[in-house]
Design a protein around this motif. Structure first.
Motif, PDB file in Angstrom:
ATOM      1  N   GLY A 185       0.831  -1.258   0.176  1.00 36.62           N
ATOM      2  CA  GLY A 185      -0.143   0.081  -0.299  1.00 36.62           C
ATOM      3  C   GLY A 185       0.900   1.153  -0.008  1.00 36.62           C
ATOM      4  O   GLY A 185       1.623   1.100  -0.538  1.00 36.62           O
ATOM      5  N   LEU A 186       0.361   2.124   0.711  1.00 34.83           N
ATOM      6  CA  LEU A 186       1.058   3.479   0.804  1.00 34.83           C
ATOM      7  C   LEU A 186       2.130   3.320   1.374  1.00 34.83           C
ATOM      8  O   LEU A 186       3.060   4.725   1.121  1.00 34.83           O
ATOM      9  N   SER A 187       2.917   2.630   1.968  1.00 33.01           N
ATOM     10  CA  SER A 187       4.029   2.304   2.049  1.00 33.01           C
ATOM     11  C   SER A 187       5.163   1.455   1.084  1.00 33.01           C
ATOM     12  O   SER A 187       5.878   1.855   1.561  1.00 33.01           O
ATOM     13  N   SER A 188       4.744   1.324   0.296  1.00 34.29           N
ATOM     14  CA  SER A 188       5.805   0.645  -0.383  1.00 34.29           C
ATOM     15  C   SER A 188       6.636   1.357  -1.054  1.00 34.29           C
ATOM     16  O   SER A 188       7.820   1.034  -0.921  1.00 34.29           O
ATOM     17  N   PRO A 189       6.727   2.591  -1.665  1.00 32.90           N
ATOM     18  CA  PRO A 189       7.930   3.221  -1.875  1.00 32.90           C
ATOM     19  C   PRO A 189       8.872   3.485  -0.956  1.00 32.90           C
ATOM     20  O   PRO A 189      10.375   3.760  -0.939  1.00 32.90           O
ATOM     21  N   MET A 190       9.234   3.596   0.462  1.00 27.60           N
ATOM     22  CA  MET A 190       9.932   3.380   1.555  1.00 27.60           C
ATOM     23  C   MET A 190      10.577   2.122   0.722  1.00 27.60           C
ATOM     24  O   MET A 190      11.365   2.042   1.863  1.00 27.60           O
ATOM     25  N   PHE A 191       9.738   0.856   1.196  1.00 30.53           N
ATOM     26  CA  PHE A 191      10.248  -0.435   1.019  1.00 30.53           C
ATOM     27  C   PHE A 191      10.960  -1.014  -1.002  1.00 30.53           C
ATOM     28  O   PHE A 191      12.791  -1.049  -1.190  1.00 30.53           O
ATOM     29  N   ALA A 192      10.932   0.487  -1.371  1.00 26.07           N
ATOM     30  CA  ALA A 192      11.284   0.239  -2.626  1.00 26.07           C
ATOM     31  C   ALA A 192      12.301   1.746  -2.582  1.00 26.07           C
ATOM     32  O   ALA A 192      13.722   0.394  -3.097  1.00 26.07           O
ATOM     33  N   PHE A 193      13.085   2.242  -1.616  1.00 26.96           N
ATOM     34  CA  PHE A 193      13.582   3.530  -1.913  1.00 26.96           C
ATOM     35  C   PHE A 193      14.711   2.155  -1.218  1.00 26.96           C
ATOM     36  O   PHE A 193      16.332   2.732  -1.433  1.00 26.96           O
ATOM     37  N   ALA A 194      14.468   1.411   0.221  1.00 24.31           N
ATOM     38  CA  ALA A 194      15.499   0.756   0.420  1.00 24.31           C
ATOM     39  C   ALA A 194      16.028  -0.097   0.068  1.00 24.31           C
ATOM     40  O   ALA A 194      17.255  -0.170   0.170  1.00 24.31           O
ATOM     41  N   ALA A 195      15.224  -0.813  -1.196  1.00 24.73           N
ATOM     42  CA  ALA A 195      16.607  -2.046  -1.450  1.00 24.73           C
ATOM     43  C   ALA A 195      16.685  -1.711  -2.838  1.00 24.73           C
ATOM     44  O   ALA A 195      18.045  -1.824  -3.216  1.00 24.73           O
ATOM     45  N   ILE A 196      16.828   0.040  -3.138  1.00 27.86           N
ATOM     46  CA  ILE A 196      17.835   0.351  -4.442  1.00 27.86           C
ATOM     47  C   ILE A 196      18.843   0.978  -3.511  1.00 27.86           C
ATOM     48  O   ILE A 196      19.828   1.207  -3.334  1.00 27.86           O
ATOM     49  N   GLY A 197      18.918   1.257  -1.972  1.00 33.49           N
ATOM     50  CA  GLY A 197      19.694   1.969  -1.700  1.00 33.49           C
ATOM     51  C   GLY A 197      21.096   0.754  -1.110  1.00 33.49           C
ATOM     52  O   GLY A 197      22.008   0.830  -1.256  1.00 33.49           O
ATOM     53  N   VAL A 198      20.270  -0.037  -0.999  1.00 29.34           N
ATOM     54  CA  VAL A 198      21.026  -1.977  -0.742  1.00 29.34           C
ATOM     55  C   VAL A 198      22.333  -2.381  -2.087  1.00 29.34           C
ATOM     56  O   VAL A 198      23.022  -2.329  -1.916  1.00 29.34           O
ATOM     57  N   VAL A 199      21.080  -2.022  -2.978  1.00 32.10           N
ATOM     58  CA  VAL A 199      22.083  -1.383  -4.261  1.00 32.10           C
ATOM     59  C   VAL A 199      23.056  -0.473  -5.038  1.00 32.10           C
ATOM     60  O   VAL A 199      24.452  -1.071  -4.846  1.00 32.10           O
ATOM     61  N   VAL A 200      22.593   0.435  -4.344  1.00 40.02           N
ATOM     62  CA  VAL A 200      23.848   0.996  -4.279  1.00 40.02           C
ATOM     63  C   VAL A 200      24.815   1.371  -3.695  1.00 40.02           C
ATOM     64  O   VAL A 200      26.114   1.332  -3.834  1.00 40.02           O
ATOM     65  N   MET A 201      24.429   0.439  -2.437  1.00 43.90           N
ATOM     66  CA  MET A 201      25.604   0.147  -1.630  1.00 43.90           C
ATOM     67  C   MET A 201      26.545  -1.016  -2.022  1.00 43.90           C
ATOM     68  O   MET A 201      27.995  -1.227  -1.847  1.00 43.90           O
ATOM     69  N   VAL A 202      26.266  -2.074  -2.851  1.00 47.29           N
ATOM     70  CA  VAL A 202      26.414  -2.968  -3.453  1.00 47.29           C
ATOM     71  C   VAL A 202      27.660  -1.786  -4.546  1.00 47.29           C
ATOM     72  O   VAL A 202      28.879  -2.734  -4.534  1.00 47.29           O
ATOM     73  N   ALA A 203      27.527  -1.676  -5.297  1.00 40.88           N
ATOM     74  CA  ALA A 203      27.986  -0.937  -5.835  1.00 40.88           C
ATOM     75  C   ALA A 203      29.381   0.028  -5.660  1.00 40.88           C
ATOM     76  O   ALA A 203      30.308   0.491  -6.312  1.00 40.88           O
ATOM     77  N   LEU A 204      29.092   0.407  -4.840  1.00 43.55           N
ATOM     78  CA  LEU A 204      29.610   1.282  -3.988  1.00 43.55           C
ATOM     79  C   LEU A 204      30.885   0.920  -2.999  1.00 43.55           C
ATOM     80  O   LEU A 204      32.012   0.892  -3.800  1.00 43.55           O
ATOM     81  N   ALA A 205      30.509  -0.787  -2.797  1.00 42.03           N
ATOM     82  CA  ALA A 205      31.552  -1.629  -2.718  1.00 42.03           C
ATOM     83  C   ALA A 205      32.269  -2.471  -3.634  1.00 42.03           C
ATOM     84  O   ALA A 205      33.313  -2.678  -3.444  1.00 42.03           O
ATOM     85  N   LEU A 206      32.030  -2.463  -4.246  1.00 37.95           N
ATOM     86  CA  LEU A 206      32.766  -3.091  -5.896  1.00 37.95           C
ATOM     87  C   LEU A 206      33.060  -1.903  -6.436  1.00 37.95           C
ATOM     88  O   LEU A 206      34.701  -2.432  -7.052  1.00 37.95           O
ATOM     89  N   LYS A 207      32.623  -0.885  -6.971  1.00 38.24           N
ATOM     90  CA  LYS A 207      32.933   0.047  -8.076  1.00 38.24           C
ATOM     91  C   LYS A 207      33.961   0.702  -7.075  1.00 38.24           C
ATOM     92  O   LYS A 207      34.470   1.571  -8.210  1.00 38.24           O
ATOM     93  N   LEU A 208      33.784   1.415  -6.167  1.00 39.48           N
ATOM     94  CA  LEU A 208      34.779   2.475  -6.062  1.00 39.48           C
ATOM     95  C   LEU A 208      35.774   2.319  -4.373  1.00 39.48           C
ATOM     96  O   LEU A 208      36.094   1.200  -4.018  1.00 39.48           O
ATOM     97  N   PRO A 209      37.233   2.363  -5.049  1.00 44.73           N
ATOM     98  CA  PRO A 209      38.505   2.194  -5.004  1.00 44.73           C
ATOM     99  C   PRO A 209      38.171   2.507  -3.468  1.00 44.73           C
ATOM    100  O   PRO A 209      38.224   3.485  -3.265  1.00 44.73           O
ATOM    101  N   ASN A 210      39.524   2.242  -2.077  1.00 43.63           N
ATOM    102  CA  ASN A 210      39.361   2.971  -0.834  1.00 43.63           C
ATOM    103  C   ASN A 210      40.829   3.832  -0.814  1.00 43.63           C
ATOM    104  O   ASN A 210      41.240   3.745  -1.730  1.00 43.63           O
ATOM    105  N   ASP A 211      39.771   5.102  -0.493  1.00 45.49           N
ATOM    106  CA  ASP A 211      40.690   5.752  -0.554  1.00 45.49           C
ATOM    107  C   ASP A 211      41.414   6.026   1.203  1.00 45.49           C
ATOM    108  O   ASP A 211      41.104   5.594   1.883  1.00 45.49           O
ATOM    109  N   ASP A 212      42.669   7.313   0.720  1.00 46.24           N
ATOM    110  CA  ASP A 212      43.829   7.104   1.493  1.00 46.24           C
ATOM    111  C   ASP A 212      42.734   8.818   2.679  1.00 46.24           C
ATOM    112  O   ASP A 212      43.528   9.487   1.809  1.00 46.24           O
ATOM    113  N   PRO A 213      42.785   8.544   3.600  1.00 45.44           N
ATOM    114  CA  PRO A 213      42.445   9.943   4.416  1.00 45.44           C
ATOM    115  C   PRO A 213      43.791  10.087   4.280  1.00 45.44           C
ATOM    116  O   PRO A 213      43.111  11.413   4.795  1.00 45.44           O
TER     117      PRO A 213
END
Length: 453
Positions: A185-213
């Motif tokens: 129902g009306l809460s669906s967009p919240m779950f959808a964006f949480a799922a998209i956030g997981v996809v972005v986290m995976v891409a962040l882990a795989l495609k972005l190298p660690n940076d030297d602080p």
């Protein structure tokens, strides 16, 4: 001959960010913005379904905003110690967990598992995960780009990243009605964006190298796209490092902590707080105003659709200001603030007297155009007032100023709207007119910032 330490530092410092990594950084900002604006478009309707007073629906965001104000400067300063990728990952954890748990709280409340009061108590609690942890991502993204982009390309790269946030404000309301599913129902967009956030986290882990602080970000870090080039003073730190190899080879020293009452940025912060509160008042009321003036309290689907259309019009006007007018007219910080406040005041007047959808859209678009000019002006004015080595500090303070506006003003606006109709728009109009007059006398003229390069 092997590369010297100096050559290695310079090579790493100026290594360009490839398109894949830039896409990941762009996605972090885009998902964050689109998720939040999607939530803004559905929450008034959810509150109506739960019979919760509009004031408490708006107040549910206040605790998260307060945490954002407190934590954003700390995350921005920490990025030079812990690494920007780590801070981005932390921010996405905050975003994803917040949306998933807040969506679950709303879903169970709508299903009758507990009453409306507990529904929004749980929602406000889980929303605070975004305010406390999610605030780590935007400064880290900007600092990552600034630290890994050559000076001549830095403004363009930062503008691209910052514009993703503006694009997200259009995408969120546009797709929110499409994400409403039969079961959730009306809460669906919240779950959808949480799922998209997981996809972005995976891409962040795989495609972005660690940076030297150990390599400090020296970029002009702003939260909005802006056309004005940095001043010679703000470029001084990088110039010194580029021309002095021995200094470049040594570890960067942390600059003194930037204070809110620093005379260089104080006028810009006052401007940002006043204008930001006026903007927050208008944004906080719009969803409820659309439902009432169009008579859609009893029609959830149409209510979300019409609210989304109004928010999309405002977001498009904001992008027109930041992608079109500012670069085309070469507006400096002061002129952006003054013209922005004038247009925002006109827009508030139009919304205040409009009863139909067309008038509301036009008025909100004009006010958003004005605020779209104002916010980059305030952000760039503060950034250009300090040295390059202080950009992380000023970015954190600017993020806090943006958060301050959303602690009390949205709830105050809704309270005034509940008992006084168009009163919040008259208050916002008065604040915009005041900033115009005060800024005209106080803010430094643009030529002072742009006298070199």
């Amino acid at each position: 001959m092997a590369d010297s330490p100096t050559n290695l530092i310079q090579t790493k410092k100026h290594k360009p960010i490839d398109s894949t990594r830039m896409t990941v950084l762009f996605s972090v900002m885009l998902v964050t913005a689109s998720g939040n604006t999607a939530m803004q478009s559905i929450l008034p309707t959810i509150g109506t379904q739960l019979n919760i007073p509009d004031f408490w629906v708006s107040a549910a965001f206040s605790w998260s905003a307060l945490l954002w104000v407190y934590t954003a400067p700390k995350w921005a300063r920490m990025s030079d110690h812990r690494g920007r990728k780590a801070l981005m990952h932390l921010g996405m954890i905050g975003f994803t967990s917040s949306f998933a748990l807040a969506g679950l709280a709303l879903f169970l409340g709508l299903q009758g598992w507990y009453n409306a009061l507990w529904t929004f108590i749980f929602f406000a609690f889980f929303r605070s995960l975004y305010g406390g942890l999610g605030s780590a991502a935007p400064p880290a993204v900007q600092a990552y780009v600034a630290a890994r982009t050559a000076r001549q390309d830095r403004t363009k790269a930062l503008s691209l990243i910052s514009s993703s946030f503006g694009l997200g404000t259009i995408v969120g309301p546009a797709i929110a009605p499409l994400l409403i599913l039969p079961f959730f129902g009306l809460s669906s967009p919240m779950f959808a964006f949480a799922a998209i956030g997981v996809v972005v986290m995976v891409a962040l882990a795989l495609k972005l190298p660690n940076d030297d602080p150990g390599f400090e970000a020296k970029g002009v870090i702003t939260s909005e796209p802006y056309s004005s080039a940095p001043s010679s003073n703000s470029l001084k730190d990088d110039d010194d490092h580029d021309e002095n190899p021995e200094q470049a080879a040594s570890p960067p020293e942390l600059p003194p902590r930037l204070r809110w009452n620093d005379a260089r940025i104080k006028p810009w912060l006052i401007t940002g707080i006043m204008g930001g509160n006026a903007h927050a008042i208008v944004l906080g009321v719009m969803g409820f105003l659309v439902l009432d003036r169009l008579g859609l309290r009893g029609d959830p689907a149409t209510g979300i659709e019409m609210t989304g259309i109004v928010l999309m019009a405002g977001a498009a006007a904001t992008l027109l200001a930041q992608w079109g007018l500012i670069p085309l007219l070469q507006m400096g910080p002061r002129s952006s603030v003054l013209w922005g406040m004038l247009l925002a005041a006109i827009g508030c007047l139009v919304v205040g007297v409009s009863d139909g959808l067309y008038g509301i859209i036009i008025g909100f678009a004009i006010s958003s155009l004005g605020f779209g000019l104002f916010r980059p002006g305030f952000t760039a004015g503060a950034s250009l007032a300090v040295k390059r080595s202080e950009q992380n500090g000023v970015a954190g303070i600017v993020a806090s100023v943006n958060g301050v506006a959303f602690i009390a003003s949205p709830a105050l606006g809704v309270l005034l709207y509940t008992y006084g109709g168009a009163l919040p728009f008259w208050l916002a109009l008065t604040m915009c007119v005041f900033i115009f007059g005060w800024g005209f006398k106080t803010l430094q003229i643009d030529e002072t910032h742009l006298n070199s390069n």
